[in-house]
Design a protein around this motif. Structure first.
Motif, PDB file in Angstrom:
ATOM      1  N   GLU A  70     -30.297 -72.022  44.234  1.00 20.75           N
ATOM      2  CA  GLU A  70     -31.377 -72.898  44.680  1.00 20.75           C
ATOM      3  C   GLU A  70     -32.710 -72.485  44.068  1.00 20.75           C
ATOM      4  O   GLU A  70     -33.556 -73.325  43.789  1.00 20.75           O
ATOM      5  CB  GLU A  70     -31.492 -72.883  46.205  1.00 20.75           C
ATOM      6  N   ASN A 104     -40.657 -74.015  39.815  1.00 23.03           N
ATOM      7  CA  ASN A 104     -39.812 -74.825  40.692  1.00 23.03           C
ATOM      8  C   ASN A 104     -40.577 -75.996  41.302  1.00 23.03           C
ATOM      9  O   ASN A 104     -40.037 -77.101  41.407  1.00 23.03           O
ATOM     10  CB  ASN A 104     -39.210 -73.961  41.797  1.00 23.03           C
ATOM     11  N   VAL A 108     -39.678 -80.001  40.916  1.00 24.63           N
ATOM     12  CA  VAL A 108     -39.541 -80.944  42.034  1.00 24.63           C
ATOM     13  C   VAL A 108     -40.446 -82.150  41.815  1.00 24.63           C
ATOM     14  O   VAL A 108     -40.022 -83.307  41.969  1.00 24.63           O
ATOM     15  CB  VAL A 108     -39.875 -80.254  43.382  1.00 24.63           C
ATOM     16  N   THR A 110     -36.696 -80.858  50.724  1.00 27.29           N
ATOM     17  CA  THR A 110     -35.561 -80.077  50.220  1.00 27.29           C
ATOM     18  C   THR A 110     -35.954 -79.328  48.951  1.00 27.29           C
ATOM     19  O   THR A 110     -35.649 -78.145  48.794  1.00 27.29           O
ATOM     20  CB  THR A 110     -34.353 -80.992  49.948  1.00 27.29           C
ATOM     21  N   GLY A 111     -36.665 -80.012  48.064  1.00 23.47           N
ATOM     22  CA  GLY A 111     -37.103 -79.387  46.825  1.00 23.47           C
ATOM     23  C   GLY A 111     -38.086 -78.248  47.061  1.00 23.47           C
ATOM     24  O   GLY A 111     -38.002 -77.193  46.422  1.00 23.47           O
ATOM     25  N   GLU A 151     -36.265 -75.159  48.287  1.00 26.50           N
ATOM     26  CA  GLU A 151     -35.624 -74.453  47.177  1.00 26.50           C
ATOM     27  C   GLU A 151     -36.661 -73.823  46.246  1.00 26.50           C
ATOM     28  O   GLU A 151     -36.427 -72.739  45.711  1.00 26.50           O
ATOM     29  CB  GLU A 151     -34.720 -75.407  46.408  1.00 26.50           C
ATOM     30  N   ALA A 152     -37.804 -74.469  46.078  1.00 28.52           N
ATOM     31  CA  ALA A 152     -38.850 -73.950  45.198  1.00 28.52           C
ATOM     32  C   ALA A 152     -39.415 -72.631  45.713  1.00 28.52           C
ATOM     33  O   ALA A 152     -39.863 -71.788  44.929  1.00 28.52           O
ATOM     34  CB  ALA A 152     -39.974 -74.975  45.050  1.00 28.52           C
TER      35      ALA A 152
END
Length: 140
Positions: free
Chosen positions: A12, A64, A68, A89-90, A93-94
């Motif tokens: 991720e 990240n 996104v 969600t991005g 994960e970022a």
């Protein structure tokens, strides 16, 4: 919430996770070396690797976030109704490189604290010479 998976966590976070992991593990190794045998040269090296870890962490997170935002700018990829969910969600994960970097730097600081304590005790006992000629005197 399901169980934690290190593999999923690393995936991720993207490629930046590997630079954070490499720099952070190197800093942790240098911190252990300093704690085992305190010396200003070892402390300086640990500090330099810690700064490298901070830079890798920031670069990983920003890379990240950029990915996104790049993904979200194309309406063909994400319908308007899903933008918020994909954004959150991005961003989750970022932030993974920040989580990994923060964890590793916390461990580095804890181990360096042991080295600072040992250095102070060695200096108080007079075990390193009158002026701490080998960099083992308490850090002022």
């Amino acid at each position: 919430m399901s169980g934690f998976s290190l593999v999923q966590f690393m995936c991720e976070g993207g490629f930046g996770m590997w630079t954070v992991l490499a720099a952070g593990c190197a800093a942790l190794g240098a911190a252990v070396r300093y704690a085992a045998a305190p010396g200003r040269d070892k402390l300086a090296f640990t500090a330099a690797l810690s700064v490298t870890t901070v830079i890798a962490t920031i670069a990983g997170v920003w890379t990240n976030v950029g990915a996104v935002m790049s993904f979200l700018e194309d309406p063909a990829r994400v319908p308007d109704a899903e933008v918020t969910r994909v954004l959150f969600t991005g961003l989750k994960e970022a932030g993974r490189p920040g989580t990994l970097g923060g964890l590793l730097l916390t461990l580095v600081a804890m181990v360096v604290s042991v080295g600072v304590l040992r250095s102070a005790r060695l200096g108080a006992k007079g075990g390193v010479g009158a002026k701490g000629t080998e960099g083992r005197a308490a850090i002022a």
